[in-house]
Design a protein around this motif. Structure first.
Motif: not given
Lengths: 163, 163
Positions: A26-29, A31-39, B33-37, B123-132
């Motif tokens: 949720g947090l990442i989502a 923050l990401f959204q904030c950045c997009q809106e700023r852009m 950038q990480c999020c975008q990628e 499933y993908f999203l959870e696993s990636i966040h878990l990994e981080v």
DNA sequence: GCATATGGTTCACACTATGAATGAACAAAC
DNA sequence: GTTTGTTCATTCATAGTGTGAACCATATGC
């Protein structure tokens, strides 16, 4: 990743509670959204397409850039760069010059108007980031920054797997 | 913002060193950038355009959605939603049904295929966040999460001014 | 000189997004 | 019970982002 990732997490062998994962997601989502809106906002505010805006900022550190270099820094193909450059030249933000050493290469540099625009943008960016930081108490600020460093490192470590 | 913002920062009246602002700016840029990628990667991996992927995820919490509701949640205009829906219907991920109560509105729901796709993505999203998260030690993790909460709050406070 | 690498452009295509116009269906008011 | 206004969704024109293939001009290496 994923193929390797699914089986087992790498470092810590303690289990991570799923509520932490949810919270993080949720947090990442957000923050990401904030950045997009700023852009978005920036693009409107400076009346420049997003791509041109990002391209302009590359000239903060470099006096001359080539299409090839820009393609690399912006992570897009060169034909895309041609289009972006076209737009910026049309708006008189940058100018094309042939490299005297190798006439295949075109050198791009800011016009005075482009320099002004860049200064404006940088001023805006600085002030917005300053504003965010000033929401926090000094100690809090330090903690946030150092924890962001940790997060960045973790995300980049995982990114390596994501090919 | 900006007009009000330029003059003075709001909360803390101590000065913020410019190296902190620079550091912050760099960190945010990198995280963004990480999020975008990741988005890019997801789009490739699941062979879905970015917009359809984001739309699909809205059905995680809601069984039925309307174009209007989707437009609101995705923060785009409704004509855009029509297009996204078209694509998803073509791919047989969702289906359109007329609302029996009010035949102006179309109800959208996942097909079994859409549900499968959604599960895969989650499933993908959870696993990636878990990994981080698993890159960090347990205490570190807690600290990062709580500092991210602080950051989120600060960014949202500033966002309000950015209209 | 000639093959070949490289740098840049052009073109056709696909995705993201907006805004204006259109049409269908509902909700009242007369 | 038709008219009037509103809401919901779609269609269409337009602009921006991005890719990949084909192309041309200029180097560079035998």
């Amino acid at each position: 990743m994923v193929h390797t990732m699914n089986e087992q997490t790498t470092q810590s062998n303690d289990t991570i509670p799923s509520y932490q994962v949810d919270q993080f997601q949720g947090l990442i989502a957000k923050l990401f959204q904030c950045c997009q809106e700023r852009m978005q906002y920036q693009s409107d505010r400076f009346k420049l397409p997003d791509a041109e805006l990002r391209c302009l900022q590359l000239f903060a550190h470099e006096r001359y850039l080539t299409p090839k270099g820009i393609a690399h820094k912006m992570n897009v193909v060169k034909s895309r760069v041609t289009k972006i450059i076209d737009g910026m030249v049309r708006r008189k933000l940058i100018q094309r010059v042939k490299d005297p050493e190798d006439s295949r290469i075109t050198l791009l540099s800011l016009t005075p108007k482009g320099q002004d625009k860049l200064n404006e943008i940088n001023y805006f960016l600085e002030s917005i980031h300053l504003e965010v930081l000033s929401q926090m108490a000094p100690e809090q600020r330090k903690a946030v920054l150092s924890n962001l460093e940790v997060l960045k490192a973790s995300m980049e470590a995982v990114k390596e797997l994501m090919v």
